[in-house]
Design an enzyme around this catalytic site. Sequence first.
Site, PDB file in Angstrom:
ATOM      1  N   SER A  62       2.261  -0.585   0.554  1.00  0.00           N
ATOM      2  CA  SER A  62       1.880  -1.589  -0.410  1.00  0.00           C
ATOM      3  C   SER A  62       3.126  -2.075  -1.155  1.00  0.00           C
ATOM      4  O   SER A  62       3.153  -3.059  -2.250  1.00  0.00           O
ATOM      5  CB  SER A  62       0.786  -1.160  -1.606  1.00  0.00           C
ATOM      6  OG  SER A  62      -0.458  -1.103  -0.962  1.00  0.00           O
ATOM      7  N   MET A  63       4.157  -1.257  -1.108  1.00  0.00           N
ATOM      8  CA  MET A  63       5.463  -1.982  -1.811  1.00  0.00           C
ATOM      9  C   MET A  63       5.620  -3.423  -0.818  1.00  0.00           C
ATOM     10  O   MET A  63       6.565  -4.049  -1.672  1.00  0.00           O
ATOM     11  CB  MET A  63       6.593  -1.091  -1.716  1.00  0.00           C
ATOM     12  CG  MET A  63       6.449   0.020  -2.568  1.00  0.00           C
ATOM     13  SD  MET A  63       7.549   1.542  -2.196  1.00  0.00           S
ATOM     14  CE  MET A  63       9.114   0.745  -2.025  1.00  0.00           C
TER      15      MET A  63
END
Length: 471
Positions: A62-63
């Site tokens: 999710s970065m």
Amino acid sequence: MSASASSDLDAACAAFAEQERIPGLAAGIVQEGRLVHVTALGVADREAGRRVEAGTAFRIASMTKNMTALAILSLRDRGKLQLDAPLEQYVPQFAAVKPATRDSAPVTLRHLLTHTAGFVTDDPWGDRVLGMSSAELDRVIATGHLFARPPGLAFEYSNLGYALLGRVLTNVSGEPYQAYMRRTFLEPLGMVGTTFDAPAAAKGDYAWGYRLDGDVWSRERIEPDGEVGAMGGLATTVPDYARYVSFLLDAWPARDDPETGPARRSSIREMVLWHAPPFVADPLPGARTPQPSAYGYGLTHSSDALLGMRIHHAGGLPGYGSHVLMLPERGWGVFAFGNRTYAPMSRLTLQIAEMLHEASPPLPVAPPSPALVRAIDAVVAAYASGRIEGGDRPFAVNFLLDTPARLRDAELASLRARLGEGRLERIEPVHALAGRFVLACAKGRLNGTIALSPEADSGIQKLILSPAGAD
């Protein structure tokens, strides 16, 4: 960075990896636009015994979202889309989705960016469907139970929301999401070792992902690249990700310099504003009391009493945990990757940031503006004379209307009787038109807070004086 500081950071990473039972770990520290420290330890491949190197690729899950968010803003800045337009304007299939309630507002791109679209939190599901095809995503749109609540009411983390942003990017840019991201960000920033195609990355220096069940290790399957990579598909290396972090941090401070990056500096700063309802996170074991936080666009902003503005985001996939933490006021970025399922890397990045803070000198105070100096000098002169009026006192129109001169004079007399004569010790600007100041007096200190009016000839609109230590 000193040899002793580097050794301490490596030791902290090694202790964390051992405590959390992470097979391999890679971490980087960016300072003022440069990668100044890399830690690489453990194994990228348990079966082969291959070690983690600085260039080993990890999935960062999710970065990826903040890069997706910035891509949306890049199209907005070019006039290609509007954040408050209904989603169906850019993803026509969404027009057939039944709203959460009859009186619900339409889902907008801003709702998707801020996780306020009303979709259910979907990490377990989202983490296993990165290889979803376009047709499968269409079926989710057409037949899925999308809404947990009406849009705009609450923050609820949604991978589906960012998957739909990927579809928006595809439809508006006219090229596949991954191609747009490669052309717009990866190639201009020189991120040659970064890709959405994890199976292809696995043919090179790649950290395989592992899970631990009791004392039994097993290798997680590789989730392939697919239609929803915008929510968490990137695989990257420490040197590559350092280039991206440096690019983000270069947005501070705001300045007149020409734009040089693939997106506007103002748009990066816009990403970290509090766009969603604030929250206080659950405390990390052994950490300080959590600070108020809120989601921006693909990044979380915490008002940290120790570190100042703290910008961060985690990533987690089967086999991986990652976290990035940036301190824009310092020009520092810290990030860490691990190859165990949902490894809690945010604990490590916060520890490293606190270590860096402890070892660094205080931030220099910016010089006060001429208008602020003039106003504070007038207050110092008023304190010395005991009269608020007199000479060239720069007052805004409201100042003596709000508190008449006789009451201001009485306040000055009372303070002077208590503290004695004083001289200006320091000015601490908040910005060009507001600040704090301290008078060193014969019998103590006098603290002042001042704000100026937004006029061409700025005057004092607010002044608070209090003895040091007063309630």
